[in-house]
Scaffold this active site. Structure first.
Site, short mmCIF file in Angstrom:
data_model
loop_
_atom_site.label_atom_id
_atom_site.label_comp_id
_atom_site.label_asym_id
_atom_site.label_seq_id
_atom_site.Cartn_x
_atom_site.Cartn_y
_atom_site.Cartn_z
N HIS A 159 23.74 6.09 -6.51
CA HIS A 159 23.59 6.45 -7.92
C HIS A 159 24.89 6.96 -8.54
O HIS A 159 25.29 6.51 -9.61
CB HIS A 159 22.50 7.51 -8.09
CG HIS A 159 21.22 7.18 -7.40
ND1 HIS A 159 20.66 5.92 -7.45
CD2 HIS A 159 20.37 7.91 -6.63
CE1 HIS A 159 19.54 5.91 -6.76
NE2 HIS A 159 19.35 7.10 -6.24
N ASP B 102 18.81 -0.05 -7.86
CA ASP B 102 19.32 1.32 -7.97
C ASP B 102 18.69 1.82 -9.27
O ASP B 102 19.13 1.45 -10.36
CB ASP B 102 20.85 1.33 -8.07
CG ASP B 102 21.39 2.75 -8.09
OD1 ASP B 102 20.74 3.62 -8.70
OD2 ASP B 102 22.46 2.99 -7.51
N HIS B 103 17.63 2.63 -9.16
CA HIS B 103 16.85 2.90 -10.37
C HIS B 103 17.63 3.70 -11.41
O HIS B 103 17.26 3.71 -12.57
CB HIS B 103 15.50 3.55 -10.03
CG HIS B 103 15.61 4.95 -9.56
ND1 HIS B 103 15.90 5.26 -8.26
CD2 HIS B 103 15.48 6.13 -10.22
CE1 HIS B 103 15.94 6.58 -8.14
NE2 HIS B 103 15.69 7.13 -9.30
N LYS C 160 2.37 2.07 -5.40
CA LYS C 160 1.27 2.68 -6.14
C LYS C 160 1.75 3.50 -7.33
O LYS C 160 1.12 3.54 -8.36
CB LYS C 160 0.45 3.57 -5.21
CG LYS C 160 -0.38 2.78 -4.21
CD LYS C 160 -1.42 3.70 -3.58
CE LYS C 160 -1.57 3.36 -2.12
NZ LYS C 160 -2.22 4.40 -1.35
N LYS D 258 16.19 0.67 -2.00
CA LYS D 258 17.20 1.42 -1.26
C LYS D 258 16.55 2.00 -0.01
O LYS D 258 15.32 2.07 0.04
CB LYS D 258 17.77 2.51 -2.16
CG LYS D 258 16.87 3.74 -2.35
CD LYS D 258 17.65 4.86 -3.01
CE LYS D 258 16.94 6.16 -2.85
NZ LYS D 258 17.56 7.30 -3.49
N THR E 243 0.83 -1.21 0.00
CA THR E 243 0.00 0.00 0.00
C THR E 243 0.86 1.25 0.00
O THR E 243 0.36 2.35 0.15
CB THR E 243 -0.92 0.03 1.24
OG1 THR E 243 -0.08 -0.04 2.41
CG2 THR E 243 -1.88 -1.13 1.24
N ASP F 175 22.09 9.63 0.16
CA ASP F 175 20.92 9.46 -0.68
C ASP F 175 21.27 9.38 -2.17
O ASP F 175 20.56 8.73 -2.94
CB ASP F 175 19.94 10.62 -0.43
CG ASP F 175 18.57 10.38 -1.01
OD1 ASP F 175 18.04 9.26 -0.78
OD2 ASP F 175 18.02 11.27 -1.68
#
Ligand code: NAD
Length: 489
Positions: A240, A177-178, A19, A148, A14, A235
């Site tokens: 990245h 890791d997008h 989503k 992550k 959820t 972050d």
């Protein structure tokens, strides 16, 4: 497309990520035929909800994706729900029973993919319980996809990895890791290893420096609570930026397989020069944004400690101790509330040793500019190559010209989103675009030195204006080496 038979268990069903990204990605895989009759997803979270309510939620998440009549409904019938508190071992028994049922019903042949999309403090507990309570199968595969952040320093990352390892082998773990799912980040490999004219020059004889910029226009927004405990170094840099740098710096893999690529990325990160505290102080810059007009400074954002020392900007100079890169700085920077939202890589080549076009009679004694290869990652995808050419007309002066390739809007539209691509890779068992433990470990060891230093010394914040490219020190970092950021305001 070949159908992937799989039973997905989603922890955090959820949540915001599920989503916004996960259901839409799965739907696109379904539309393209990578998922068909033999897949099901069992969603879990603390909320009580029926299967039907969950299916409604999924339908709602994908409502903006154009689809054939009935396609979305048919897709949603593959989704099931089980309320579950991940800290209660007895709840896993319920999960186990439902998974056994769904496996039979959908013919998923024992292939299980566990996806952890919730607060990271639960990752270890879930992994341990998956094994203890018997959720693994013997007949198909068992894989773990994990979001992550992977730890907040080397020690916590190691602890997490040790916990995951009690249940999953390294080759069963897919750490998201997008950035590695982005078209142009993947294109680094094609560009380098598919083009002799590039790879031949890809070393310290011809390259002067490489610049990586991950720039955000927005501030912390609703993630302030999380961000204030993390900061830009954890972050963005540890994951990245390090992953992008590893792809730029790695040696050519023996073959384009996940194992071969992984070996080279690990080697690259291993040869990154780990700074001593005093070197780190000289080669890292941190920043925090100030106020502008009616917008508050970082410390006055909702959810941020009014005395916060968290950095919203990092710039750094990285050096490699290896034959290919010795002497070539990799300058990196990332931050919030900067001039624009974009990601780009600028590869700056050395100037000719002798400039035969220089005109001793004019002030312009260095007519030739550096060749620059730019990889545009986002929002545009493409390459740019800056060359010197003759200025059109009488006489002989040179001027830089740009060759640009921008991916067409059609290509862009058809290109899968990072999450779709990575989901598919995980279903296929392909690790190329996931970070291995060894890479993460080296990245943390490198970053920990700076973090420790910054945790001791109090920063002078705020130190940059929203809409700029960060604090003045980020420019001085290059200026002291006689260089400049290619993208400059
Ligand atoms: P979220 O807070 O929106 O969702 C968390 C989910 O976990 C919810 O479904 C909640 O019900 C469930 N949950 C919480 N405690 C539970 C418990 N004890 N037992 C069972 N379920 C419990 O989080 P999110 O933004 O969706 O992020 C999920 C993960 O993805 C995090 O690891 C985050 O760092 C990562 N991530 C998120 C984004 C993003 O854009 N949201 C981007 C990158 C990575």
């Amino acid at each position: 497309a070949t159908e992937n038979k799989a039973l997905i268990t989603l922890f955090g069903a959820t949540g915001d990520l599920a989503k916004r990204k996960l259901y839409t990605s799965l739907f696109k895989l379904y539309q393209r035929g990578y998922l068909a009759d033999h897949f099901a997803l069992l969603g879990t979270s603390r909320h009580e909800m029926s299967d039907e309510e969950f299916q409604e939620m999924v339908l709602n998440s994908i409502k903006d994706i154009p689809a054939k009549d009935g396609e979305a409904e048919a897709f949603s019938k593959h989704f099931f729900y089980c309320a579950h508190d991940v800290t209660k071992p007895e709840h896993y028994v319920k999960l186990k029973d439902r998974l056994t049922e769904l496996d039979k019903q959908f013919g998923t042949e024992g292939n299980r993919l566990f996806y952890m999309s919730m607060a990271p403090q639960f990752f270890g507990t879930i992994a341990i319980n998956i094994k203890k309570q018997g959720l693994l199968t013997d007949n198909g595969y068992n894989r773990l996809v994990i979001e992550k952040p992977f730890g907040r320093d080397f020690d916590s990352a190691k602890k997490l990895n040790d916990e995951l390892s009690q249940t999953f082998e390294e080759n069963q773990i897919f750490r998201i890791d997008h950035y590695l799912g982005k078209e142009m980040v993947q294109n680094i490999q094609a560009l380098r290893f598919g083009n002799p004219i590039i790879e031949a020059l890809w070393n310290n004889r011809y390259i002067d420096n490489i610049q990586v910029t991950l720039s955000e226009k927005l501030g912390v927004e609703e993630r302030a609570g999380y961000y204030d405990h993390s900061g830009a170094l954890r972050d963005m840099v540890q994951n990245h930026i390090m992953q992008v740098v590893a792809q730029l710096a790695m040696e050519e893999p023996v073959a384009f397989t996940d194992d071969d690529v992984r070996v080279e990325k690990i080697k690259a990160l291993r040869s990154l020069h780990v700074y001593t505290p005093s070197e780190a102080a000289a080669n890292f810059v941190r920043g925090q944004y100030g106020a502008v007009n009616d917008q508050p400074d970082y410390r006055h954002e909702d959810g941020v400690d009014p005395e916060s020392g968290t950095e919203t900007f990092v710039a750094a100079k990285l050096m490699f101790d290896n034959y290919r890169w010795s002497g070539v700085p990799f300058y990196v920077r990332t931050g919030k509330k900067l001039a624009d939202k974009f990601t780009r890589i600028d590869v700056v080549f050395k100037k000719p040793l002798i400039d035969i076009f220089a005109n001793p009679d004019t002030a312009d004694k260095q007519a030739l500019k550096s060749n620059v290869l730019t990889i545009y990652v986002e929002p545009n995808s493409g390459f740019g190559l800056r060359l010197n050419a003759k200025h059109v007309g009488q006489g002989f002066t040179t001027e830089p010209v740009d060759l640009n390739f921008v991916q067409s809007d059609t290509a862009k539209k058809e290109s899968p989103e990072p999450y779709e691509r990575l989901f598919h890779d995980a279903l296929e068992g392909n690790h190329t675009n996931f970070a291995s433990w060894a890479e993460i470990a080296y990245a943390w060891k490198f970053v920990d030195v700076i973090r420790n230093l910054w945790d001791i010394e109090k920063p002078q914040f705020p130190n940059y204006t929203p809409g700029s490219m960060g604090p003045a020190a980020a420019n001085e970092l290059l200026a002291r080496d006689g260089r400049k950021w290619v993208y400059d305001l």
